[in-house]
Motif scaffolding. Sequence first.
Motif, short mmCIF file in Angstrom:
data_model
loop_
_atom_site.label_atom_id
_atom_site.label_comp_id
_atom_site.label_asym_id
_atom_site.label_seq_id
_atom_site.Cartn_x
_atom_site.Cartn_y
_atom_site.Cartn_z
N ILE A 1 -8.39 -14.53 -7.73
CA ILE A 1 -7.66 -15.61 -7.20
C ILE A 1 -8.12 -16.24 -7.96
O ILE A 1 -9.13 -17.69 -7.02
CB ILE A 1 -6.43 -15.86 -6.35
CG1 ILE A 1 -6.11 -14.30 -6.05
CG2 ILE A 1 -5.50 -17.08 -6.62
CD1 ILE A 1 -4.78 -14.29 -4.79
N TYR A 2 -8.01 -17.37 -9.21
CA TYR A 2 -9.48 -18.59 -9.40
C TYR A 2 -8.09 -19.91 -9.08
O TYR A 2 -7.02 -19.75 -9.42
CB TYR A 2 -9.14 -18.29 -11.31
CG TYR A 2 -10.06 -20.02 -11.21
CD1 TYR A 2 -11.01 -19.82 -11.19
CD2 TYR A 2 -9.40 -21.19 -11.50
CE1 TYR A 2 -11.78 -21.39 -11.75
CE2 TYR A 2 -10.51 -22.17 -12.73
CZ TYR A 2 -11.50 -22.12 -11.97
OH TYR A 2 -12.71 -22.99 -13.21
N THR A 3 -8.71 -20.76 -8.32
CA THR A 3 -7.72 -22.02 -7.95
C THR A 3 -8.80 -22.77 -8.45
O THR A 3 -10.48 -22.94 -8.50
CB THR A 3 -7.96 -21.93 -6.65
OG1 THR A 3 -8.85 -22.29 -5.74
CG2 THR A 3 -7.36 -21.17 -5.55
N ASN A 4 -8.39 -24.44 -8.54
CA ASN A 4 -9.02 -25.61 -8.87
C ASN A 4 -8.08 -26.84 -8.58
O ASN A 4 -6.78 -26.68 -8.91
CB ASN A 4 -9.33 -25.63 -9.95
CG ASN A 4 -10.55 -26.74 -10.12
OD1 ASN A 4 -10.79 -27.50 -9.86
ND2 ASN A 4 -11.73 -26.17 -11.12
N THR A 5 -8.68 -27.92 -8.72
CA THR A 5 -7.50 -29.15 -8.38
C THR A 5 -8.05 -30.49 -9.31
O THR A 5 -9.81 -30.49 -9.44
CB THR A 5 -7.26 -29.74 -6.83
OG1 THR A 5 -8.69 -30.35 -6.80
CG2 THR A 5 -7.72 -29.01 -6.48
N PHE A 6 -7.50 -31.27 -9.14
CA PHE A 6 -8.27 -32.45 -9.98
C PHE A 6 -8.25 -34.13 -9.12
O PHE A 6 -8.47 -34.64 -9.89
CB PHE A 6 -7.10 -33.06 -11.07
CG PHE A 6 -6.92 -32.08 -12.73
CD1 PHE A 6 -7.66 -32.03 -13.51
CD2 PHE A 6 -5.90 -30.97 -12.18
CE1 PHE A 6 -7.25 -31.25 -14.34
CE2 PHE A 6 -5.49 -30.83 -13.37
CZ PHE A 6 -6.25 -30.03 -14.37
N SER A 7 -8.80 -33.23 -7.90
CA SER A 7 -8.74 -34.32 -6.49
C SER A 7 -9.97 -34.82 -7.10
O SER A 7 -10.35 -36.41 -6.83
CB SER A 7 -9.00 -33.98 -5.37
OG SER A 7 -7.35 -33.57 -5.07
N LYS A 8 -11.47 -34.35 -7.42
CA LYS A 8 -12.59 -34.98 -7.55
C LYS A 8 -12.62 -35.33 -8.90
O LYS A 8 -13.30 -36.74 -8.95
CB LYS A 8 -13.58 -33.48 -7.58
CG LYS A 8 -13.72 -33.30 -6.55
CD LYS A 8 -14.95 -33.94 -5.67
CE LYS A 8 -15.63 -33.68 -4.73
NZ LYS A 8 -16.40 -33.78 -3.59
N SER A 9 -12.33 -35.45 -9.91
CA SER A 9 -12.43 -35.74 -11.10
C SER A 9 -11.76 -36.93 -12.01
O SER A 9 -11.40 -37.97 -12.21
CB SER A 9 -12.37 -34.79 -12.23
OG SER A 9 -10.31 -34.11 -12.16
#
Length: 468
Positions: free
Chosen positions: A302-310
């Motif tokens: 299950i691949y997860t990611n967010t835009f918080s860092k960028s």
Amino acid sequence: MLDYDLNERGSVSLYEYLYQRIRDDILSGSIVAGEHLPSKRGLAQHLGISVITVEGAYDQLVAEGFVRSVPRRGYFANELPRAATVPRLKDAADRDAGSVVPGRAFVPVSDLPKTSLDGARLWQRALKTVLASESERELFAPAPAQGTARLRRAIAAHLRGSRGMDVDPEAIVIGAGAQLLDTMLVQLLGHAKTYAVEDPGYLRLTRIYQACGCEVCHIPLDAEGPDLRELEKSGADVLHLMPSHQFPTGRVTSIARRYALLGWASQRSSRYLIEDDFDCEFRLAGKPIPPLAAIDAPGCVIYTNTFSKSLSSALRLAYMVLPDRLMKRYRQELGFYASTVSSIDQIVLAHLLETGEYERHVRRVRKRARDARDALVAAIAQADLEGRVRLEGADAGLHAVLAIKTDLDEHDLLRVFGMPAGCVSALADHLWCAEHGVSDGLRRLVVQYLALEKELGGELAEILRTIL
């Protein structure tokens, strides 16, 4: 001697083509485990290319774990476990390339003022453009449970261009932040499962799973990633890991360990790996490390990611990519949810991805992080601290670990440094189980590049020189 026809590379750079060919030969067994690769100079002369090109390809192979470097002996192919593989995208662009369509992430330390401010300004401009140019019918229409089709298509194109993943937009679910998606995954996978997390790691994960009523176990790390024997002994059903850049150690899970973890997960249909790719876009040297999901033939990642860092942690925008069997279950059991992200926010993000504004912003942030790293490395060298201080995982992402040989403990060092909040933290503070710490006598501090101004790097090195 390795013999490749460089005329077949098409538009791919020489270094990337050489890396791909050697990697594929190792995966296929044409280069056997333990085989001594040609020297950099020898291969460069044989192929008629520069030594720097060969060095770049070898460095990437070492970073991903396909090859090991032995001082004064050269480069050797690593042994890889047998595992099913999935086709690799031939035309996947590297991270600096523009989006395929003109077009994450836990935030352990959120005090990143310059990046957040830049992200806020970018968002403000995009919001104004979208409100002025997009259809009101689209802007104010309720978003489907998975998120708008437009944003899911934009994210799929972004993943293909930046991560080499061939993702069906219908497999993407958008949510208001990683924490919400984690709790949704517990509802999807089941509260009765045992969830494993890396230790040291992101402590909030443990609390999230515990708050959901789940049993949590903590898996120590070795040089190659999560300790497989400890994972097998734990009785875990799900492992949440950060294979491309682990927080806080900065380690990259080797390719051999990745296949071994896929093998572990595929032994039972109830097992899954949750891949948190939290700062995948910010590797500071070489190509990005390919995601675990890109080699997931069994369909257990299950691949997860967010835009918080960028962009900013204030923008609660995250997504996950579900395997087919879980996507069917999601629609049946969780499809009743209303979208947790407003249609306007989803259209603004889609606009940034489609126009390439997001990619250009990422490149600016990456340059700022690289400049901060270079200033810190130069300051350490100028302070003549070689042998007493080393920077671990310096190129892997937006943070690194400062390993220091001193009698002071980590918290004493933090008090002496007096650095701004969010700039430096003690690695020990990210341990859930004290026995999982490294016992080599070095004190380790986690340095956040984006919170470390150039002048602070010099100040930190000068304090270290005084102490040591």
